[in-house]
Scaffold this motif. Structure first.
Motif, short mmCIF file in Angstrom:
data_model
loop_
_atom_site.label_atom_id
_atom_site.label_comp_id
_atom_site.label_asym_id
_atom_site.label_seq_id
_atom_site.Cartn_x
_atom_site.Cartn_y
_atom_site.Cartn_z
N LEU A 116 -17.62 15.33 -15.60
CA LEU A 116 -17.64 15.71 -17.00
C LEU A 116 -18.38 14.70 -17.86
N THR A 117 -18.25 13.42 -17.55
CA THR A 117 -18.91 12.39 -18.35
C THR A 117 -20.34 12.13 -17.89
N GLY A 118 -20.68 12.53 -16.67
CA GLY A 118 -22.01 12.23 -16.13
C GLY A 118 -22.18 10.78 -15.73
N SER A 119 -21.10 10.07 -15.58
CA SER A 119 -21.14 8.65 -15.24
C SER A 119 -21.79 8.41 -13.88
N THR A 120 -22.54 7.33 -13.81
CA THR A 120 -23.13 6.90 -12.53
C THR A 120 -22.55 5.56 -12.09
N GLN A 121 -21.58 5.07 -12.84
CA GLN A 121 -20.98 3.76 -12.57
C GLN A 121 -19.62 3.92 -11.88
N PRO A 122 -19.17 2.86 -11.21
CA PRO A 122 -17.85 2.92 -10.55
C PRO A 122 -16.71 3.00 -11.57
N PHE A 123 -15.61 3.57 -11.13
CA PHE A 123 -14.38 3.46 -11.91
C PHE A 123 -13.91 2.02 -11.76
N GLN A 124 -13.74 1.34 -12.86
CA GLN A 124 -13.20 -0.02 -12.85
C GLN A 124 -11.69 0.11 -12.89
N ILE A 125 -11.04 -0.42 -11.87
CA ILE A 125 -9.60 -0.26 -11.71
C ILE A 125 -8.87 -1.45 -12.32
N ILE A 126 -7.97 -1.15 -13.26
CA ILE A 126 -7.11 -2.17 -13.84
C ILE A 126 -5.77 -2.15 -13.10
N SER A 127 -5.23 -0.96 -12.89
CA SER A 127 -3.95 -0.82 -12.19
C SER A 127 -3.87 0.58 -11.59
N ALA A 128 -3.37 0.66 -10.37
CA ALA A 128 -3.16 1.96 -9.73
C ALA A 128 -1.71 1.97 -9.22
N TYR A 129 -1.51 1.96 -7.89
CA TYR A 129 -0.15 1.94 -7.38
C TYR A 129 0.54 0.65 -7.82
N ARG A 130 1.82 0.77 -8.19
CA ARG A 130 2.65 -0.40 -8.49
C ARG A 130 3.93 -0.31 -7.68
N SER A 131 4.29 -1.41 -7.05
CA SER A 131 5.57 -1.48 -6.35
C SER A 131 6.70 -1.53 -7.38
N VAL A 158 0.86 -1.19 0.00
CA VAL A 158 0.00 0.00 0.00
C VAL A 158 0.89 1.23 0.00
N ALA A 159 0.50 2.23 -0.77
CA ALA A 159 1.24 3.49 -0.82
C ALA A 159 0.22 4.63 -0.97
N PRO A 160 0.62 5.84 -0.62
CA PRO A 160 -0.30 6.97 -0.76
C PRO A 160 -0.64 7.24 -2.23
N ILE A 161 -1.90 7.47 -2.48
CA ILE A 161 -2.36 7.88 -3.80
C ILE A 161 -2.46 9.41 -3.79
N ASP A 162 -1.98 10.02 -4.84
CA ASP A 162 -1.99 11.47 -4.97
C ASP A 162 -3.44 11.98 -4.92
N PRO A 163 -3.79 12.82 -3.96
CA PRO A 163 -5.16 13.37 -3.91
C PRO A 163 -5.55 14.10 -5.19
N GLN A 164 -4.57 14.66 -5.89
CA GLN A 164 -4.88 15.32 -7.16
C GLN A 164 -5.35 14.30 -8.20
N LEU A 165 -4.89 13.06 -8.10
CA LEU A 165 -5.37 12.00 -8.99
C LEU A 165 -6.83 11.71 -8.69
N LEU A 166 -7.19 11.71 -7.42
CA LEU A 166 -8.58 11.50 -7.04
C LEU A 166 -9.44 12.64 -7.55
N ASP A 167 -8.94 13.87 -7.46
CA ASP A 167 -9.67 15.02 -7.98
C ASP A 167 -9.83 14.93 -9.50
N LEU A 168 -8.82 14.42 -10.18
CA LEU A 168 -8.91 14.21 -11.62
C LEU A 168 -10.04 13.22 -11.92
N LEU A 169 -10.09 12.11 -11.17
CA LEU A 169 -11.16 11.12 -11.37
C LEU A 169 -12.53 11.74 -11.08
N HIS A 170 -12.61 12.53 -10.02
CA HIS A 170 -13.86 13.20 -9.69
C HIS A 170 -14.29 14.10 -10.85
#
Length: 168
Positions: A84-99, A67-79
């Motif tokens: 912008l897209t009007g999506s009501t579905q979850p973000f499907q995660i393929i890959s985030a933090y990598r060791s 586990v590592a800290p995720i950049d809050p600005q990345l979360l803001d980008l996702l928000h």
């Protein structure tokens, strides 16, 4: 001559008004099956440490468990993408933090993995959204202009990061 600082008053009033509004995200991790639904990570003008911890855990390196800290600005980008897209579905995660070990392994398997990947510092994420066509998700990410955007239609995901603005 030194650059002039832009005063806060130059920021549009609407943007300032929205800056303090609560921000939530919903995630579904495709490799672990874990979900976070409507997690409020920002409220009252501040990031919420407990929520950030939950997000960090979900977006961990699923191969190693690190586990590592995720950049809050990345979360803001996702928000921003969600709005912008009007999506009501979850973000499907393929890959985030990598060791570093995972990144090295992926680099050995593929020419498309950067040695200095922003995934290593929690500043990149590979996503898709069920109710947004991939090309539209890419266009929305480009329109935000908040970092890098990679388009991988053959693998069915879009990469977004908080690095310099660029596209591939």
């Amino acid at each position: 001559m030194p650059a002039l600082a832009v005063p806060a008053l130059a920021v549009p009033a609407l943007a300032r008004a929205h800056a303090a509004e609560p921000r939530t995200l919903t995630f579904s991790h495709l490799h672990t099956g874990e979900r976070l639904v409507d997690i409020e990570y920002f409220s009252g003008g501040s990031y919420l440490p407990d929520a950030l911890g939950e997000i960090n855990r979900l977006l961990r390196d699923f191969r190693t468990g690190e586990v590592a800290p995720i950049d809050p600005q990345l979360l803001d980008l996702l928000h921003g993408l969600s709005q912008l897209t009007g999506s009501t579905q979850p973000f499907q995660i393929i890959s985030a933090y990598r060791s570093p070990a995972t990144n090295a392994m992926l680099r050995a398997r593929s020419t498309g993995v950067a040695s200095g990947s922003l995934h290593l510092s929690g500043r990149a994420i590979d996503i898709r959204v069920a109710d947004v066509p991939l090309a539209r998700l890419r266009q929305a990410a480009l329109a935000l202009g908040r970092g890098g955007v990679g388009y991988y239609p053959g693998s069915n995901f879009v990469h977004v990061d908080t690095g310099r603005v660029r596209a591939w």
